[in-house]
Design a protein around this motif. Structure first.
Motif, mmCIF file in Angstrom:
data_model
loop_
_atom_site.group_PDB
_atom_site.id
_atom_site.type_symbol
_atom_site.label_atom_id
_atom_site.label_comp_id
_atom_site.label_asym_id
_atom_site.label_seq_id
_atom_site.Cartn_x
_atom_site.Cartn_y
_atom_site.Cartn_z
ATOM 1 N N VAL A 165 0.626 -1.225 0.076
ATOM 2 C CA VAL A 165 -0.183 -0.105 0.114
ATOM 3 C C VAL A 165 0.831 1.213 -0.172
ATOM 4 O O VAL A 165 0.456 2.458 -0.092
ATOM 5 C CB VAL A 165 -0.839 0.076 0.964
ATOM 6 C CG1 VAL A 165 -2.218 -0.831 1.160
ATOM 7 C CG2 VAL A 165 -0.292 -0.251 2.575
ATOM 8 N N GLY A 166 2.283 1.281 -0.173
ATOM 9 C CA GLY A 166 3.022 2.065 -0.235
ATOM 10 C C GLY A 166 3.597 2.544 1.092
ATOM 11 O O GLY A 166 4.726 3.265 0.933
ATOM 12 N N MET A 167 3.118 2.368 2.129
ATOM 13 C CA MET A 167 3.859 2.919 3.440
ATOM 14 C C MET A 167 4.882 1.986 3.720
ATOM 15 O O MET A 167 5.202 0.831 3.378
ATOM 16 C CB MET A 167 2.770 2.880 4.447
ATOM 17 C CG MET A 167 1.467 3.841 4.232
ATOM 18 S SD MET A 167 0.348 3.916 5.766
ATOM 19 C CE MET A 167 -0.370 2.407 5.479
ATOM 20 N N LEU A 168 5.869 2.208 4.679
ATOM 21 C CA LEU A 168 6.710 1.595 5.106
ATOM 22 C C LEU A 168 6.341 0.311 5.922
ATOM 23 O O LEU A 168 5.304 0.615 6.869
ATOM 24 C CB LEU A 168 7.831 2.399 6.109
ATOM 25 C CG LEU A 168 8.795 3.202 5.172
ATOM 26 C CD1 LEU A 168 9.684 3.894 6.330
ATOM 27 C CD2 LEU A 168 9.813 2.599 4.315
ATOM 28 N N VAL A 169 7.009 -0.850 5.856
ATOM 29 C CA VAL A 169 6.706 -1.956 6.828
ATOM 30 C C VAL A 169 7.943 -2.332 7.247
ATOM 31 O O VAL A 169 8.919 -2.597 6.611
ATOM 32 C CB VAL A 169 6.047 -3.133 5.992
ATOM 33 C CG1 VAL A 169 6.880 -3.652 4.780
ATOM 34 C CG2 VAL A 169 5.748 -4.200 6.719
ATOM 35 N N GLN B 23 -1.546 -10.045 1.954
ATOM 36 C CA GLN B 23 -1.677 -8.695 1.841
ATOM 37 C C GLN B 23 -2.980 -8.014 2.169
ATOM 38 O O GLN B 23 -3.647 -7.274 1.209
ATOM 39 C CB GLN B 23 -1.168 -8.236 0.483
ATOM 40 C CG GLN B 23 0.100 -8.514 0.184
ATOM 41 C CD GLN B 23 0.748 -8.449 -1.202
ATOM 42 O OE1 GLN B 23 -0.020 -7.622 -1.947
ATOM 43 N NE2 GLN B 23 1.975 -8.655 -1.379
ATOM 44 N N PRO B 24 -3.345 -8.323 3.389
ATOM 45 C CA PRO B 24 -4.907 -7.924 3.698
ATOM 46 C C PRO B 24 -4.658 -6.332 3.983
ATOM 47 O O PRO B 24 -5.931 -5.774 3.729
ATOM 48 C CB PRO B 24 -4.977 -8.413 5.166
ATOM 49 C CG PRO B 24 -3.595 -8.711 5.680
ATOM 50 C CD PRO B 24 -2.958 -9.431 4.517
ATOM 51 N N CYS B 25 -3.531 -5.659 3.965
ATOM 52 C CA CYS B 25 -3.605 -4.392 3.941
ATOM 53 C C CYS B 25 -4.281 -3.699 2.799
ATOM 54 O O CYS B 25 -4.886 -2.690 2.896
ATOM 55 C CB CYS B 25 -2.438 -3.779 4.138
ATOM 56 S SG CYS B 25 -0.982 -4.298 2.807
ATOM 57 N N ALA C 43 -7.761 5.061 -0.919
ATOM 58 C CA ALA C 43 -6.844 6.079 -0.515
ATOM 59 C C ALA C 43 -5.283 5.768 -0.699
ATOM 60 O O ALA C 43 -4.581 6.455 -1.012
ATOM 61 C CB ALA C 43 -6.942 6.690 0.775
ATOM 62 N N LEU C 44 -5.178 4.322 -0.614
ATOM 63 C CA LEU C 44 -3.997 3.731 -0.738
ATOM 64 C C LEU C 44 -3.839 2.762 -2.003
ATOM 65 O O LEU C 44 -4.626 1.850 -1.693
ATOM 66 C CB LEU C 44 -3.308 3.132 0.658
ATOM 67 C CG LEU C 44 -3.452 4.030 1.641
ATOM 68 C CD1 LEU C 44 -3.448 3.152 2.970
ATOM 69 C CD2 LEU C 44 -2.170 4.790 1.788
ATOM 70 N N ASN C 45 -3.004 2.840 -2.908
ATOM 71 C CA ASN C 45 -2.759 1.834 -3.974
ATOM 72 C C ASN C 45 -1.444 1.455 -4.363
ATOM 73 O O ASN C 45 -1.042 0.939 -5.479
ATOM 74 C CB ASN C 45 -3.368 2.519 -5.268
ATOM 75 C CG ASN C 45 -2.868 3.880 -5.756
ATOM 76 O OD1 ASN C 45 -1.703 4.069 -5.503
ATOM 77 N ND2 ASN C 45 -3.269 4.647 -6.432
ATOM 78 N N ALA D 51 -5.939 0.041 7.536
ATOM 79 C CA ALA D 51 -4.785 -0.666 6.681
ATOM 80 C C ALA D 51 -3.588 -1.034 7.532
ATOM 81 O O ALA D 51 -3.194 -2.063 7.383
ATOM 82 C CB ALA D 51 -4.308 0.265 5.679
ATOM 83 N N ARG D 52 -3.258 -0.193 8.526
ATOM 84 C CA ARG D 52 -1.968 -0.442 9.193
ATOM 85 C C ARG D 52 -2.291 -1.868 10.068
ATOM 86 O O ARG D 52 -1.466 -2.564 10.388
ATOM 87 C CB ARG D 52 -1.594 0.610 10.115
ATOM 88 C CG ARG D 52 -1.055 1.939 9.328
ATOM 89 C CD ARG D 52 -0.703 2.850 10.384
ATOM 90 N NE ARG D 52 -0.046 4.223 9.573
ATOM 91 C CZ ARG D 52 1.036 4.473 9.089
ATOM 92 N NH1 ARG D 52 1.991 3.511 9.044
ATOM 93 N NH2 ARG D 52 1.123 5.675 8.130
ATOM 94 N N ARG D 53 -3.532 -1.639 10.710
ATOM 95 C CA ARG D 53 -3.684 -3.076 11.619
ATOM 96 C C ARG D 53 -3.883 -4.296 10.737
ATOM 97 O O ARG D 53 -4.026 -5.340 11.683
ATOM 98 C CB ARG D 53 -4.548 -2.453 12.755
ATOM 99 C CG ARG D 53 -5.834 -2.135 12.312
ATOM 100 C CD ARG D 53 -6.951 -1.929 13.225
ATOM 101 N NE ARG D 53 -8.055 -0.866 13.109
ATOM 102 C CZ ARG D 53 -9.400 -1.204 13.597
ATOM 103 N NH1 ARG D 53 -9.408 -2.090 14.248
ATOM 104 N NH2 ARG D 53 -10.224 -0.410 13.247
ATOM 105 N N ALA D 54 -4.349 -4.198 9.636
ATOM 106 C CA ALA D 54 -4.594 -5.387 8.832
ATOM 107 C C ALA D 54 -3.354 -6.036 8.707
ATOM 108 O O ALA D 54 -3.401 -7.195 8.531
ATOM 109 C CB ALA D 54 -5.424 -5.102 7.581
#
Length: 206
Positions: free
Chosen positions: A101-105, A140-142, A150-152, A180-183
């Motif tokens: 989703v683009g955010m850091l993991v 990838q449930p996020c 909003a996130l792609n 998304a983060r908690r998924a």
């Protein structure tokens, strides 16, 4: 100083090591919250109790500066007049990657990663094996946590995110952290308190 020595020193301040990378003068060590004790300690701190602005940043600056003095390192911060390039550093480190989703993991915190500062030391090798991202083998449930799109993975529609949070009658993102983060399965195993996430979500809406 060994990796264990530095980790122990960080954890004595309710911080932990979230990765490392080569710096100009040695190693840059990325530092974040050591959960679940971090939030109660910060909440009881003078910076939080004095009612002043930016309590999390002020606490981080004080504590990480003390840690730097104790370890003979140079501190850096992701805030202030001259913030260090933490996003670049994180992606260059041995324990963080870009998520679907683009955010850091991050290896331990998942999508709930938060970097409070960094330390630069004059030696390079802690002998730690780098981690590998679990995203390629994850369901990838996020990517399915939000229907608003909003996130792609390529862009972030901040306005859509804000609207969704404000219009959600259950206020799920504001009270129990970003959907998304908690998924993320890694995030689900990370013992971050809901109050900690709720604070940052409220700041995000300001």
């Amino acid at each position: 100083m060994t990796y264990g020595d530095l980790l122990s020193a960080a954890q004595s301040y309710n911080l932990t090591i979230f990765g490392s990378l080569a710096g100009d003068a040695g190693s840059i060590i990325l530092v974040g919250p050591h959960e679940p004790g971090y939030w109660p300690v910060l909440f009881a701190s003078p910076e939080w109790q004095d009612g002043g602005p930016d309590p999390v940043d002020r606490w981080s600056h004080r504590v990480i500066s003390q840690l730097a003095q104790e370890t003979g390192s140079k501190p850096y911060f992701p805030f202030g007049a001259h913030p260090a390039p933490f996003l670049t550093w994180a992606l260059a480190s041995d324990r963080a990657w870009q998520s679907p989703v683009g955010m850091l993991v991050q290896a331990e915190a998942g999508l709930l990663v938060s970097y409070r500062g960094a330390l630069e030391l004059d030696f390079c090798d802690f002998g730690q094996d780098p981690s590998e991202s679990t995203c390629p083998s994850c369901a990838q449930p996020c990517t399915q946590a939000w229907s608003i799109g909003a996130l792609n993975g390529e862009s972030y529609n901040v306005d859509a995110c804000w609207s969704s949070m404000r219009e959600d009658p259950e206020q799920r993102c504001l009270t129990a952290r970003c959907l998304a983060r908690r998924a993320c399965p890694v995030s689900a195993a990370y013992p971050r308190q809901a109050a900690h996430s709720a604070y940052h979500m409220r700041q995000f809406l300001k």
